[in-house]
Design a protein around this motif. Structure first.
Motif, short mmCIF file in Angstrom:
data_model
loop_
_atom_site.label_atom_id
_atom_site.label_comp_id
_atom_site.label_asym_id
_atom_site.label_seq_id
_atom_site.Cartn_x
_atom_site.Cartn_y
_atom_site.Cartn_z
N GLU A 71 -6.37 19.14 19.58
CA GLU A 71 -5.62 20.02 18.72
C GLU A 71 -6.11 20.30 17.64
OE1 GLU A 71 -2.74 21.18 19.94
OE2 GLU A 71 -2.61 19.75 21.81
N ALA A 72 -5.87 21.38 16.56
CA ALA A 72 -6.59 21.58 15.51
C ALA A 72 -6.08 20.61 14.55
CB ALA A 72 -5.86 22.95 15.28
N GLY A 73 -7.16 20.18 13.73
CA GLY A 73 -6.98 18.97 12.95
C GLY A 73 -7.00 17.60 13.47
N GLU A 74 -7.43 17.49 14.87
CA GLU A 74 -7.25 16.31 15.16
C GLU A 74 -8.78 15.62 15.14
OE1 GLU A 74 -5.85 14.33 19.37
OE2 GLU A 74 -6.45 16.34 19.49
N PHE A 75 -8.82 14.27 15.01
CA PHE A 75 -10.02 13.42 15.21
C PHE A 75 -9.83 12.90 16.47
CE2 PHE A 75 -13.22 10.90 12.43
CZ PHE A 75 -13.90 10.73 13.63
N PHE A 76 -10.82 13.61 17.27
CA PHE A 76 -10.88 13.34 18.77
C PHE A 76 -12.23 12.73 19.30
CE2 PHE A 76 -11.51 14.54 23.32
CZ PHE A 76 -9.97 14.17 23.73
N SER A 77 -12.06 11.50 19.90
CA SER A 77 -13.60 11.13 20.34
C SER A 77 -14.03 11.02 21.74
CB SER A 77 -13.59 9.38 19.94
OG SER A 77 -13.80 9.35 18.35
N ILE A 78 -15.04 11.18 22.35
CA ILE A 78 -15.45 11.07 23.43
C ILE A 78 -16.25 9.76 23.63
CG2 ILE A 78 -16.62 12.12 25.60
CD1 ILE A 78 -16.12 14.88 24.08
N LEU A 79 -15.79 8.84 24.52
CA LEU A 79 -16.44 7.61 24.66
C LEU A 79 -16.98 7.39 25.99
CD1 LEU A 79 -16.81 4.51 23.51
CD2 LEU A 79 -14.21 3.98 24.51
N GLY A 80 -18.31 6.61 26.25
CA GLY A 80 -18.71 6.58 27.40
C GLY A 80 -19.94 5.91 27.20
N PRO A 81 -20.73 5.44 28.18
CA PRO A 81 -21.88 4.76 28.20
C PRO A 81 -23.16 5.81 28.24
CG PRO A 81 -21.05 4.81 30.56
CD PRO A 81 -20.05 4.91 29.61
N SER A 82 -24.42 5.47 27.94
CA SER A 82 -25.20 6.54 28.01
C SER A 82 -25.34 7.33 29.70
CB SER A 82 -26.81 5.93 27.77
OG SER A 82 -26.74 5.37 26.49
N GLY A 83 -25.54 8.74 29.68
CA GLY A 83 -25.64 9.12 30.78
C GLY A 83 -24.14 9.37 31.21
N ALA A 143 -14.67 4.12 18.44
CA ALA A 143 -13.59 5.24 18.92
C ALA A 143 -12.47 4.84 18.49
CB ALA A 143 -13.89 5.50 20.37
N LEU A 144 -11.94 3.40 18.74
CA LEU A 144 -10.45 2.97 18.54
C LEU A 144 -10.16 2.98 17.09
CD1 LEU A 144 -10.47 0.01 21.01
CD2 LEU A 144 -9.86 2.66 21.35
N ALA A 145 -11.16 2.57 16.20
CA ALA A 145 -10.82 2.69 14.93
C ALA A 145 -10.44 3.95 14.17
CB ALA A 145 -12.02 1.90 13.90
N MET A 146 -11.33 5.18 14.73
CA MET A 146 -11.20 6.26 13.95
C MET A 146 -10.20 7.32 14.60
SD MET A 146 -15.33 6.94 12.55
CE MET A 146 -15.86 7.12 14.00
N SER A 147 -10.24 7.47 15.53
CA SER A 147 -9.56 8.51 16.44
C SER A 147 -8.05 8.48 16.36
CB SER A 147 -10.14 8.45 17.77
OG SER A 147 -11.68 8.12 17.88
N ASP A 148 -7.70 9.86 16.65
CA ASP A 148 -6.18 9.93 16.94
C ASP A 148 -6.06 9.96 18.45
OD1 ASP A 148 -5.32 11.01 14.37
OD2 ASP A 148 -6.44 12.70 14.58
N VAL A 158 -8.59 9.49 21.99
CA VAL A 158 -10.04 9.34 22.65
C VAL A 158 -10.17 9.58 24.20
CG1 VAL A 158 -11.83 7.41 23.27
CG2 VAL A 158 -10.07 7.30 21.50
N ALA A 159 -11.17 10.29 24.61
CA ALA A 159 -11.41 10.71 26.13
C ALA A 159 -12.49 9.82 26.56
CB ALA A 159 -11.80 11.82 26.18
N VAL A 160 -12.05 8.83 27.60
CA VAL A 160 -13.15 8.13 28.50
C VAL A 160 -13.68 8.73 29.55
CG1 VAL A 160 -13.34 5.81 29.36
CG2 VAL A 160 -11.72 6.16 27.61
N MET A 161 -15.22 8.95 29.26
CA MET A 161 -16.07 9.40 30.34
C MET A 161 -16.91 8.38 31.16
SD MET A 161 -15.89 12.99 30.35
CE MET A 161 -17.30 13.06 31.04
N SER A 162 -17.06 8.39 32.35
CA SER A 162 -17.99 7.89 33.39
C SER A 162 -18.48 8.64 34.29
CB SER A 162 -17.16 6.81 33.88
OG SER A 162 -17.86 5.83 34.67
N ALA A 163 -19.78 8.68 34.43
CA ALA A 163 -20.73 9.26 35.45
C ALA A 163 -20.16 10.63 35.51
CB ALA A 163 -20.38 8.60 36.99
N GLY A 164 -20.14 11.54 34.54
CA GLY A 164 -19.46 12.77 34.42
C GLY A 164 -18.24 13.21 34.73
#
Length: 334
Positions: free
Chosen positions: A28-40, A198-203, A205-211
């Motif tokens: 959403e506009a004005g949101e702090f959104f994080s994408i979280l996941g391991p390398s790769g 991610a937990l401290a800052m975000s409105d 969070v999207a969690v990614m794994s293996a694409g």
């Protein structure tokens, strides 16, 4: 003016490697959104697709409801902060901040005024004539943010910008970034492999794994009710199975594998006691991590507050651990 960002079934293939598969979510506009996941896991690939550095193999990227297909980075209402910051070492702080404005043909007086306004915003007033090498890591980080904000983006993209900082400075910069985002109202999309960040800052969070996209939720929802199997994404790395299958005694009648976070395990008999052999105890200051093996071989990690270290078991001993069933997470049924 901040913009929303929507990913509609985007995917990315490099040769024979599938980097991202069928990812859809809306920021959403004005949101702090994080994408979280391991390398790769594909999180930086997603950020680069939003920025326009690469085009998705399939799907659409929409910014402010406008399809970005065919538009390069300089045609999108975005700015990006890279992990390396990429400040120009031979330019002053003020000139670094104003660089994007100069590229857009803004006059010198207006550039200087804008840069000085941003220096006040990031609490570095009076630092404009210094060189980047004269600043601390946290100050350079703020200059990079100011340079990105100078072009008034609708969306600010941040690719693990705090990873090179020490722990204390990272924690300080988390609070500064969050406060800055609130003051400016700009949409932030933040890439990180650090769960606490991610937990401290975000409105949200999207969690990614293996694409693959595993879950999108608020930090509290994500922590209390993870929707992915343990071990498949960063949010799950401190969940440990207690007994394998529930039928082995931890929660009779529950179908699935039971997971409990370390802070919910309590030494002593308590509710749902489980016996473990203690291997080591790591003192971390405000808490100690107790490591061992439950009967049956499942790994144990329990967090014991320093105020209760007298109750913590010692290496080589056997101890029972209880947990409140309300703190357990049951995942899967196979």
């Amino acid at each position: 003016m901040s913009h929303s960002v929507e990913l509609a079934g985007i995917g990315m293939t490099f040769g024979t490697t599938r980097a991202v598969s069928d990812v859809s979510f809306k920021v959403e506009a004005g949101e702090f959104f994080s994408i979280l996941g391991p390398s790769g896991c594909g999180k930086t690939t997603i950020l680069r697709m939003i920025a326009g550095f690469i085009e998705p193999t399939e799907g659409r990227v929409l910014i402010g409801d406008r399809d970005m297909k065919g538009l390069g980075p300089n045609q999108r209402p975005t700015a990006m902060i890279f992990q390396s910051l990429a400040l120009f070492p031979l330019m002053s702080v003020r000139d670094n901040i104003a660089f994007g404005l100069e590229a857009r043909g803004v006059g010198r007086a207006e550039r200087r005024a804008k840069a000085d306004d941003l220096l006040r915003l990031i609490a570095l007033e009076g630092y404009g004539d210094r060189m980047p090498g004269e600043l601390s890591g946290g100050q350079r980080q703020r200059v990079a943010i100011a340079r990105a904000l100078a072009v008034e983006p609708g969306v600010l993209l941040l690719d693990e910008p705090l990873s090179a900082l020490d722990l204390k400075l990272r924690q300080h910069m988390r609070a500064e970034l969050r406060a800055l985002q609130k003051r400016t109202g700009v949409t932030f999309i933040y890439i990180t492999h650090d769960q606490s960040e991610a937990l401290a800052m975000s409105d949200r969070v999207a969690v990614m794994s293996a694409g693959l996209l595993q879950q999108v939720a608020t930090p509290r929802e994500l922590y209390d009710n993870p929707a992915v199997q343990a071990g498949t994404a960063r949010i799950e790395t401190d969940l440990g199975p207690l007994t394998g299958r529930a039928g082995q005694g931890a929660a009779p009648g529950v179908q699935g594998t039971i997971y409990v976070r370390p802070e919910a395990l309590v030494p002593g008999i308590g509710q749902n006691p489980l016996q473990a052999q203690i291997e080591r105890v790591d003192f971390e200051g405000s808490f100690a991590l107790v490591h061992g093996r439950f009967d049956g071989g499942t790994a144990l990690t329990a967090s014991v507050p320093s105020t209760r270290l007298a109750d913590a078991p010692v290496p080589g001993s056997r101890a029972g651990f209880g947990f409140d069933a309300g703190h357990a997470v049951v995942l899967g049924d196979g």
